[in-house]
Design a protein around this motif. Structure first.
Motif, PDB file in Angstrom:
ATOM      1  N   ALA A 197       0.841  -1.192   0.000  1.00  0.00           N
ATOM      2  CA  ALA A 197       0.000   0.000   0.000  1.00  0.00           C
ATOM      3  C   ALA A 197       0.876   1.241   0.000  1.00  0.00           C
ATOM      4  CB  ALA A 197      -0.914   0.008   1.230  1.00  0.00           C
ATOM      5  N   GLN A 198       0.383   2.293  -0.639  1.00  0.00           N
ATOM      6  CA  GLN A 198       1.037   3.586  -0.659  1.00  0.00           C
ATOM      7  C   GLN A 198       0.305   4.543   0.287  1.00  0.00           C
ATOM      8  OE1 GLN A 198       3.675   4.678  -2.060  1.00  0.00           O
ATOM      9  NE2 GLN A 198       4.110   3.596  -3.972  1.00  0.00           N
ATOM     10  N   LEU A 199       1.035   5.515   0.803  1.00  0.00           N
ATOM     11  CA  LEU A 199       0.389   6.614   1.491  1.00  0.00           C
ATOM     12  C   LEU A 199      -0.464   7.372   0.470  1.00  0.00           C
ATOM     13  CD1 LEU A 199       0.339   8.242   4.216  1.00  0.00           C
ATOM     14  CD2 LEU A 199       2.009   9.747   3.137  1.00  0.00           C
ATOM     15  N   PRO A 200      -1.723   7.649   0.791  1.00  0.00           N
ATOM     16  CA  PRO A 200      -2.569   8.353  -0.183  1.00  0.00           C
ATOM     17  C   PRO A 200      -1.921   9.629  -0.702  1.00  0.00           C
ATOM     18  CG  PRO A 200      -3.895   7.566   1.657  1.00  0.00           C
ATOM     19  CD  PRO A 200      -2.454   7.292   2.014  1.00  0.00           C
ATOM     20  N   GLY A 201      -1.858   9.750  -2.021  1.00  0.00           N
ATOM     21  CA  GLY A 201      -1.312  10.935  -2.670  1.00  0.00           C
ATOM     22  C   GLY A 201       0.184  10.901  -2.905  1.00  0.00           C
ATOM     23  N   PHE A 202       0.887   9.921  -2.330  1.00  0.00           N
ATOM     24  CA  PHE A 202       2.339   9.957  -2.459  1.00  0.00           C
ATOM     25  C   PHE A 202       2.804   9.603  -3.864  1.00  0.00           C
ATOM     26  CE2 PHE A 202       6.498   7.798  -2.325  1.00  0.00           C
ATOM     27  CZ  PHE A 202       7.278   8.897  -1.976  1.00  0.00           C
ATOM     28  N   SER A 203       2.155   8.655  -4.506  1.00  0.00           N
ATOM     29  CA  SER A 203       2.595   8.258  -5.851  1.00  0.00           C
ATOM     30  C   SER A 203       2.593   9.453  -6.803  1.00  0.00           C
ATOM     31  CB  SER A 203       1.695   7.150  -6.397  1.00  0.00           C
ATOM     32  OG  SER A 203       1.898   5.951  -5.703  1.00  0.00           O
ATOM     33  N   ALA A 204       1.551  10.281  -6.718  1.00  0.00           N
ATOM     34  CA  ALA A 204       1.484  11.456  -7.586  1.00  0.00           C
ATOM     35  C   ALA A 204       2.589  12.447  -7.238  1.00  0.00           C
ATOM     36  CB  ALA A 204       0.112  12.121  -7.464  1.00  0.00           C
ATOM     37  N   ALA A 205       2.861  12.637  -5.935  1.00  0.00           N
ATOM     38  CA  ALA A 205       3.913  13.557  -5.529  1.00  0.00           C
ATOM     39  C   ALA A 205       5.283  13.054  -5.990  1.00  0.00           C
ATOM     40  CB  ALA A 205       3.891  13.729  -4.012  1.00  0.00           C
ATOM     41  N   PHE A 206       5.503  11.745  -5.895  1.00  0.00           N
ATOM     42  CA  PHE A 206       6.770  11.164  -6.338  1.00  0.00           C
ATOM     43  C   PHE A 206       6.944  11.370  -7.832  1.00  0.00           C
ATOM     44  CE2 PHE A 206       9.409   7.776  -8.007  1.00  0.00           C
ATOM     45  CZ  PHE A 206      10.444   7.670  -7.092  1.00  0.00           C
ATOM     46  N   ASP A 207       5.916  11.067  -8.607  1.00  0.00           N
ATOM     47  CA  ASP A 207       6.018  11.174 -10.065  1.00  0.00           C
ATOM     48  C   ASP A 207       6.230  12.611 -10.518  1.00  0.00           C
ATOM     49  OD1 ASP A 207       5.716   8.472 -10.279  1.00  0.00           O
ATOM     50  OD2 ASP A 207       3.626   8.530 -10.934  1.00  0.00           O
ATOM     51  N   SER A 208       5.686  13.569  -9.776  1.00  0.00           N
ATOM     52  CA  SER A 208       5.862  14.971 -10.172  1.00  0.00           C
ATOM     53  C   SER A 208       7.281  15.462  -9.904  1.00  0.00           C
ATOM     54  CB  SER A 208       4.860  15.857  -9.431  1.00  0.00           C
ATOM     55  OG  SER A 208       5.145  15.903  -8.043  1.00  0.00           O
ATOM     56  N   ALA A 209       7.996  14.802  -8.972  1.00  0.00           N
ATOM     57  CA  ALA A 209       9.359  15.221  -8.643  1.00  0.00           C
ATOM     58  C   ALA A 209      10.420  14.382  -9.333  1.00  0.00           C
ATOM     59  CB  ALA A 209       9.570  15.145  -7.127  1.00  0.00           C
ATOM     60  N   ALA A 210      10.120  13.128  -9.655  1.00  0.00           N
ATOM     61  CA  ALA A 210      11.118  12.203 -10.189  1.00  0.00           C
ATOM     62  C   ALA A 210      11.356  12.443 -11.677  1.00  0.00           C
ATOM     63  CB  ALA A 210      10.657  10.766  -9.962  1.00  0.00           C
ATOM     64  N   PRO A 211      12.552  12.103 -12.168  1.00  0.00           N
ATOM     65  CA  PRO A 211      12.761  12.148 -13.622  1.00  0.00           C
ATOM     66  C   PRO A 211      11.855  11.141 -14.315  1.00  0.00           C
ATOM     67  CG  PRO A 211      14.606  11.078 -12.504  1.00  0.00           C
ATOM     68  CD  PRO A 211      13.743  11.653 -11.438  1.00  0.00           C
ATOM     69  N   GLU A 212      11.635  11.354 -15.583  1.00  0.00           N
ATOM     70  CA  GLU A 212      10.657  10.560 -16.323  1.00  0.00           C
ATOM     71  C   GLU A 212      10.936   9.063 -16.233  1.00  0.00           C
ATOM     72  OE1 GLU A 212       8.667  10.313 -20.806  1.00  0.00           O
ATOM     73  OE2 GLU A 212      10.216  11.806 -20.337  1.00  0.00           O
ATOM     74  N   ILE A 213      12.209   8.683 -16.255  1.00  0.00           N
ATOM     75  CA  ILE A 213      12.547   7.257 -16.249  1.00  0.00           C
ATOM     76  C   ILE A 213      12.116   6.573 -14.950  1.00  0.00           C
ATOM     77  CG2 ILE A 213      14.877   7.556 -15.290  1.00  0.00           C
ATOM     78  CD1 ILE A 213      15.826   5.400 -17.244  1.00  0.00           C
ATOM     79  N   LEU A 214      11.915   7.346 -13.857  1.00  0.00           N
ATOM     80  CA  LEU A 214      11.565   6.771 -12.559  1.00  0.00           C
ATOM     81  C   LEU A 214      10.106   6.981 -12.183  1.00  0.00           C
ATOM     82  CD1 LEU A 214      14.757   7.656 -10.470  1.00  0.00           C
ATOM     83  CD2 LEU A 214      14.033   5.410 -11.279  1.00  0.00           C
ATOM     84  N   ARG A 215       9.331   7.569 -13.049  1.00  0.00           N
ATOM     85  CA  ARG A 215       7.914   7.738 -12.741  1.00  0.00           C
ATOM     86  C   ARG A 215       7.231   6.375 -12.699  1.00  0.00           C
ATOM     87  NH1 ARG A 215       7.282  12.971 -16.759  1.00  0.00           N
ATOM     88  NH2 ARG A 215       8.557  14.370 -15.423  1.00  0.00           N
ATOM     89  N   GLY A 216       6.429   6.194 -11.668  1.00  0.00           N
ATOM     90  CA  GLY A 216       5.808   4.892 -11.431  1.00  0.00           C
ATOM     91  C   GLY A 216       6.636   3.995 -10.544  1.00  0.00           C
ATOM     92  N   CYS A 217       7.770   4.494 -10.031  1.00  0.00           N
ATOM     93  CA  CYS A 217       8.670   3.683  -9.202  1.00  0.00           C
ATOM     94  C   CYS A 217       8.649   4.104  -7.731  1.00  0.00           C
ATOM     95  CB  CYS A 217      10.096   3.764  -9.723  1.00  0.00           C
ATOM     96  SG  CYS A 217      10.329   3.080 -11.378  1.00  0.00           S
ATOM     97  N   ALA A 218       7.597   4.750  -7.288  1.00  0.00           N
ATOM     98  CA  ALA A 218       7.513   5.171  -5.891  1.00  0.00           C
ATOM     99  C   ALA A 218       7.530   3.953  -4.977  1.00  0.00           C
ATOM    100  CB  ALA A 218       6.242   5.975  -5.658  1.00  0.00           C
TER     101      ALA A 218
END
Length: 252
Positions: free
Chosen positions: A85-106
């Motif tokens: 499980a993820q903390l609610p909202g964290f996946s979106a925050a991670f993807d907005s900060a991470a480089p494109e190659i790491l989006r979806g890797c929270a």
């Protein structure tokens, strides 16, 4: 040894609401008996060795002997943990900060492990250490945790491995809520030299097999440490603690 300007450990907070790590407290957050805090240098040194790390948010769990259910400060209901499980909202925050190659890797905040009643919790942090230094991850020293679970200990080679700082937890009771407060330490991180737990170091031990094998020097040291202080009815309390603290300050 690291210079004063070089941080031995550098912490990275990825979950914004996670409380920042803090130096572990020699009084174990005020829970040590006054006599221990004042006179027992061994206890206070252990309590203050390292840094406290806190849960990523307020967490609640119930283990029914088969399945784990969880909730947190950002949820109103219980959710089954299957398997992560993820903390609610964290996946979106991670993807907005991470480089494109790491989006979806929270990294997940919680992961149910294959062993019954075991759980992996991500602290919301990552950590790096200076070369040659590793991190012992353990329960807080001399600070009792809330009941219902125990923590596994591990040593992370944080000078070369850079990833989520997590701990593994095993539940010890069923059908009873277990709460992790976001303001109460969950972990204590302790820096250790990589060489200090190498096999050649840990195997380099010696044994004195019996009381008759103590040397004259051993008996003299015992006399100095134990007998002489007890022969003085007016001796001050905590003499060892005072000597140890003076020695620690001299090293610093």
């Amino acid at each position: 040894m690291p210079q004063a300007t070089q941080p031995i450990a550098r912490f990275y907070r990825l979950i914004e609401q996670t409380r920042l790590p803090m130096r572990a407290d020699r009084s174990a957050a005020g829970t040590l008996p006054t006599r221990a805090h004042r006179y027992c240098e061994a206890v206070t040194a252990a309590a203050g060795y390292g840094w406290w790390v806190f849960p990523p948010t307020g967490l609640r769990f119930i283990w029914d002997g088969s399945d784990i259910f969880w909730s947190c400060d950002d949820l109103n209901d219980w959710e089954p943990l299957s398997p992560s499980a993820q903390l609610p909202g964290f996946s979106a925050a991670f993807d907005s900060a991470a480089p494109e190659i790491l989006r979806g890797c929270a990294p997940p905040m919680l992961t149910a492990l294959p062993e019954p009643g075991t759980l992996q919790i991500w602290s919301g942090l990552m950590v790096r250490t200076l070369p040659g230094w590793h991190i012992l991850v353990r329960a807080p020293a001399n600070l009792p945790l809330t009941g219902g679970f125990v923590l596994y200990e591990g040593i992370v080679q944080a000078d070369s491995w850079f990833g989520p700082l997590f701990t593994n937890l095993r539940f010890t009771r069923t059908n009873s809520p277990i709460t992790l407060r976001p303001d109460f330490p969950l972990l204590q991180l302790q820096p250790v030299l990589a060489t200090s737990y190498a096999d050649d170091v840990l195997n380099a031990t010696a044994l004195v097999p019996g009381i008759g094998n103590l040397s004259a020097a051993d008996w003299r040291d015992y006399h100095t440490t134990i007998a002489i202080p007890n022969e003085d009815p007016d001796r001050p309390f905590g003499a060892y603690a005072k000597r140890a603290r003076r020695a620690r300050k001299a090293v610093a």
